[in-house]
Enzyme design. Structure first.
Site, PDB file in Angstrom:
ATOM      1  CD  GLU A 184      41.058  37.855  50.144  1.00  0.00           C
ATOM      2  OE1 GLU A 184      41.537  37.940  49.000  1.00  0.00           O
ATOM      3  OE2 GLU A 184      40.724  36.775  50.680  1.00  0.00           O
ATOM      4  N   GLY A 233      34.703  48.464  46.647  1.00  0.00           N
ATOM      5  CA  GLY A 233      33.464  47.743  46.933  1.00  0.00           C
ATOM      6  C   GLY A 233      33.360  47.319  48.378  1.00  0.00           C
ATOM      7  N   GLY A 251      36.776  41.075  47.180  1.00  0.00           N
ATOM      8  CA  GLY A 251      36.705  41.932  46.006  1.00  0.00           C
ATOM      9  C   GLY A 251      37.557  43.169  46.173  1.00  0.00           C
ATOM     10  CB  CYS A 299      43.691  37.593  46.748  1.00  0.00           C
ATOM     11  SG  CYS A 299      43.422  35.954  47.397  1.00  0.00           S
TER      12      CYS A 299
END
Length: 499
Positions: free
Chosen positions: A269, A249, A245, A306
């Protein structure tokens, strides 16, 4: 194979109990239409977190000592159960994510493939890293008999990702590798796809029951990450965390884990702008082709992978102009794709606006506008290296189909950009998960650069070494017994053997 019907009720799954959360009801939202999807989902309370974690702790000792065959069969049962859900899983995931059917069917295949890969990894036993050193009583000082294997860390908290509602979610790579290692899992489902998560969780729950495992091997909770997620990471029973995320966070969880009386590892990650460096010879040969291909990668999945290329770094000149022209033309022909959630879409719009308003940044092209509620219109910008180096905000990830071309005056400046950038995820090709695949990188791409969240090596995150000294054979685990009943390859007195 007949389809299994699981009903989406908006439930939490705590062990073998299925119940409605009593806090903060919420709905999934269809990002294409903006409509709320039934049913309402109840959020967990801190007491629910306590029950799930206590059950996981109670299940740990029995689960980590299951045989390799039992654990592998469990992983394969989860895979079978996911397939048995049939079209209902894909249909709900499409409604909650806006992703197309083909993409989600491929992601389901990847999820099933990961589970079956880890079943094979478990059966092979190489992850145990067994080593046996024979006693040397005649040596001065004498050496005792020493034997080593890896064992599971303990219950693991897994946080579902927004951009992969199957492969990095309830039964995704973090869950599969933790279960393979012998760790019970408590999942905090992502709020963007709670119905998809409930279907998958019920498939895992059914596999736990079918395989006769302790009920605490798996639980799934809904709820706000700042309360439920933090309570989960802070719980004494949890011994490691898997997270995919945002940087904000992920770092919040890292801080919580570090401040515990017993600090635990967080494998997070997080952010990555994934720079693409274009060296002069490559540009001279294929600038136009690279430019159009780059846009295909940039806009894939609305830019929500990502490894999406958010930065392009190259020497300024005619060849880079050719690249930019080809990229701009390709982007202008790309239709906008629906982004995953209203929140992600809003953050993307804000990020593009921030780049458009930054001093020294030029807009090269925009993609086509969309007609869905959360359409992500592609954007391509350019700046020079001096401007980029003077404005740290330009390095921040814009999650979506936006990229910034950085024009360098010489190779030295290109190298300066490379040294200036934060840690990034490595460039990858989207393929079937396999033993050799790695997905990780230096901070802040991940919170632990020694780990990977993809591939067979992901199991290593949830293991620790244990040495046994002068134990009688009947007390040794099977992996370390002299007759090698599991037929493992082991390091015996410094030599790799299977005997």
């Amino acid at each position: 194979m007949s389809n299994t019907t699981y009903t989406i009720n908006g439930d939490l799954l705590i062990g073998q109990n299925t119940e409605h959360g009593s806090e903060k009801p919420f709905h999934a939202v269809n990002p294409a239409t903006g409509e709320q999807l039934a049913p309402a989902f109840g959020s967990a309370t801190v007491a629910d977190v306590e029950r799930a974690c206590v059950l996981a702790g109670q299940a740990f000792d029995a689960y980590r000592e299951t045989t390799l065959a039992q654990r592998a069969a469990f992983l394969e049962k989860i895979a079978d159960n996911l397939l048995d859900i049939g079209p209902a899983l894909i249909e709900r995931a499409m409604q909650e994510s806006g992703l197309p059917q083909a993409r989600l069917e491929g992601e389901r295949g990847r999820t099933v493939g990961q589970l079956r890969l880890f079943a094979k990894v478990v059966r092979d036993g190489a992850w145990l890293a067994t080593a046996l050193d024979s006693a040397l009583p005649q040596r001065t000082p004498p050496r005792p008999d020493l034997r080593l294997r890896k064992i599971a860390l303990g219950p693991v908290a897994v946080f579902g990702a927004s951009n992969f509602p199957l492969a990095f979610s309830v039964a995704g790579g973090d869950t599969a590798s933790a279960l393979a290692a012998g760790c019970p899992v408590v999942v905090k489902a992502h709020g963007a796809h709670p119905g998809t998560s409930e279907l998958v969780a019920k498939a895992v729950q059914a596999a736990v029951a079918a395989c006769g495992l302790p009920e605490g091997v798996f639980s799934m909770l809904h709820g706000d990450g700042r309360t439920i997620g933090q309570a989960l990471v802070a719980h004494d029973a949890i011994k490691a965390v898997g997270f995919t995320g945002s940087r904000q966070g992920g770092m919040a969880l890292v801080r919580t884990a570090a401040q515990r009386a017993e600090p635990i590892p967080v494998y997070a990650e997080m952010s990555s702008s994934n720079p693409m460096f274009l060296l002069p010879n490559a540009l001279a040969r294929n600038a136009a082709r690279i430019g159009s291909g780059f846009i295909d990668s940039l806009t894939l999945g609305a830019g929500q992978f990502c490894t999406n290329p958010g930065l392009v770094v190259a020497l300024d000149g005619p060849d880079l102009d050719t690249f930019c022209a080809a990229a701009a033309a390709a982007l202008e022909g790309k239709p906008a794709s629906t982004m995953l959630t209203p929140g992600i879409h809003s953050a993307y719009v804000d990020g593009v606006s921030r780049l458009a308003g930054a001093a020294g940044v030029t807009l090269l092209a925009r993609g086509q506008q969309g007609n869905t509620a959360c359409a992500g219109q592609g954007a391509l910008f350019a700046t020079d290296a001096a401007t980029f180096l003077a404005n740290p905000a330009l390095e921040e990830e814009v999650f979506g189909a936006s990229s910034l071309v950085i024009k360098c005056s010489d190779i030295g400046q290109l190298r300066q950009i490379a040294e200036y950038l934060d840690g990034q995820l490595t460039a990858t090709v989207f393929l079937e998960v396999c033993h050799a695949m790695v997905h990780g990188g230096p901070f802040p791409a991940t919170s632990d650069s020694r780990s990977t969240s993809v591939g067979a090596s992901a199991i290593d995150r949830f293991l620790r070494p244990v040495s046994y000294q002068d134990l009688p054979s009947w007390l040794l685990p099977e992996a370390l017994q002299d007759d090698n009943p599991l037929q493992l390859w082991r390091v015996r007195d410094g030599v790799l053997v299977q005997a």
